[in-house]
Design an enzyme around this catalytic site. Structure first.
Site, PDB file in Angstrom:
ATOM      1  N   ASP A   1      -8.188   6.356  -2.419  1.00  0.00           N
ATOM      2  CA  ASP A   1      -6.997   6.934  -2.794  1.00  0.00           C
ATOM      3  C   ASP A   1      -7.583   7.619  -4.320  1.00  0.00           C
ATOM      4  O   ASP A   1      -8.966   7.853  -4.271  1.00  0.00           O
ATOM      5  CB  ASP A   1      -6.147   6.013  -3.415  1.00  0.00           C
TER       6      ASP A   1
ATOM      7  N   GLU B   1       0.853  -1.130  -0.115  1.00  0.00           N
ATOM      8  CA  GLU B   1       0.196   0.094  -0.067  1.00  0.00           C
ATOM      9  C   GLU B   1       0.759   1.459  -0.007  1.00  0.00           C
ATOM     10  O   GLU B   1       0.360   2.321  -0.558  1.00  0.00           O
ATOM     11  CB  GLU B   1      -0.970  -0.057   1.103  1.00  0.00           C
TER      12      GLU B   1
ATOM     13  N   TYR C   1      -5.724   6.719   4.104  1.00  0.00           N
ATOM     14  CA  TYR C   1      -5.991   5.692   3.068  1.00  0.00           C
ATOM     15  C   TYR C   1      -5.116   4.565   3.462  1.00  0.00           C
ATOM     16  O   TYR C   1      -5.865   3.521   3.324  1.00  0.00           O
ATOM     17  CB  TYR C   1      -5.354   6.384   1.786  1.00  0.00           C
TER      18      TYR C   1
END
Ligand code: SF4
Length: 348
Positions: A140, A39, A122
């Protein structure tokens, strides 16, 4: 058309995702650490570019303990070329916090994840939902665009009411039983179908629920704010050599903090590039002979551009502010990528 039917939207998008999702290595793991690494890499990097880094990073630092114990220079070397090096420094700090304060176990709640260095809404939402099944959104750029179009939300998505509305619909939509899959489905749709320009609405699994498509305005959502042009900074750098060694300076701060770069930097108003190089070298206590042009330097960062020239020269002088580095050591140090390319030219 009013708002999308949320049940239909969830059903259609999840079934499309389960059937059509790309088979990516970070989707085959439930290891929270590996998911965090993926991520963080994919926050600012496309999948095709980020994947080899993901695999190399995990083979260099297979566990959070390995990452926590590694010297920063090794972490930055593994990240070299990915840009936004603050991500690597924060990931390294996060690994240390997890080892020192959480017994080496990734926290499984959003608040604690959110408190880790460099972890924003996020990343906390993505890791929490994918690794731990927590019902949290992960919004995102791709998800923002998809949700803005589905709900026909107009305006600047980075602030104000449009942003609040995106956050609210994102939080509402996450299903209790498949939060991680849902977040990935929304992002996957944005990455492969609901593209920034020319979304492929005819083949979209949720076209029947899409407010922007129904109104024919999908190309103009989101409008966003016009980006200010990135200013150019005039620069000059030098590959300074002495008996097979190269002079490098460790950057202490700024976007390349912790990395090594060539001597040089900004060219002052009215100064020639060669004079700028001599000034920068003199500040390090190093003198150089004749300077050969090595080529132009052009590189765009997110908020500035380098425009200038590079030189090569033979040089002498001991410096406490810079280091003469052998080729072997050079291969192990994290080097500003534009500078490594210049060094490679001289080494050939
Ligand atoms: Fe995006 Fe078009 Fe699908 Fe709407 S119909 S979600 S605009 S691809």
């Amino acid at each position: 058309m009013g708002e999308p039917d949320e049940d239909a939207l969830r059903r259609q998008l999840l079934s499309w995702y389960r059937a059509r999702r790309r088979d990516l290595p970070f989707r085959r793991t439930r290891d929270p650490y590996a998911i965090l690494v993926a991520e963080v890499i994919l926050q600012r990097t496309r999948v095709a570019v980020g994947l080899p880094y993901y695999e190399r990073f995990l083979s260099a630092f297979p566990t959070v303990q390995d990452l926590a114990a590694a010297p920063e220079s090794e972490v930055l070397r593994a990240w070299e070329g990915l840009g936004f090096y603050g991500r690597a420094r924060n990931l390294h700090r996060t690994a240390k916090v997890i080892v020192e304060r959480h017994g080496g176990v990734m926290p499984a709640d959003i608040e604690t994840l959110r408190a880790l260095p460099g972890v924003g809404d996020y990343t906390a939402g993505a890791v929490g939902s994918i690794a731990f099944g927590l019902r949290a959104p992960a919004v995102d750029g791709n998800a923002t665009r998809v949700l803005a179009r589905l709900y026909r939300i107009e305006g600047d998505m980075s602030r104000g009411t449009a942003r609040q509305r995106i956050r609210a619909v994102a939080a509402d939509l996450v299903p209790v039983d498949a939060p991680g899959e849902w977040n990935q489905a929304v992002m996957e749709l944005g990455a492969t179908v609901c593209l920034p320009r020319r979304p492929r609405c005819r083949g979209c699994p949720v076209a029947a629920e899409c407010g922007a498509f129904a109104a024919g305005v999908q190309d103009s959502i989101p409008s966003g704010a016009a980006r200010a042009p990135v200013p150019a900074t005039p620069v000059a750098f030098v590959v300074a050599r002495n008996r097979g060694r190269f002079l490098l300076v460790r950057r202490e701060k700024g976007l390349h903090a912790g990395m090594y770069g060539l001597p040089g930097g900004e060219v002052r108003d009215g100064e020639s590039p060669k004079a700028a190089v001599r000034r920068h070298l003199a500040a390090l206590g190093v003198r150089c002979g004749a300077m050969e042009p090595l080529g132009p330097v052009r590189h765009a960062f997110s908020h500035l551009r380098w425009e200038g020239t590079a030189f090569a020269c033979a040089a002498v002088g001991k410096s406490s502010l810079a280091e003469w580095v052998s080729r072997d050591r050079l291969s192990r140090l994290p080097v500003v990528p534009v500078h490594r390319r210049l060094l490679d030219r001289v080494r050939k």
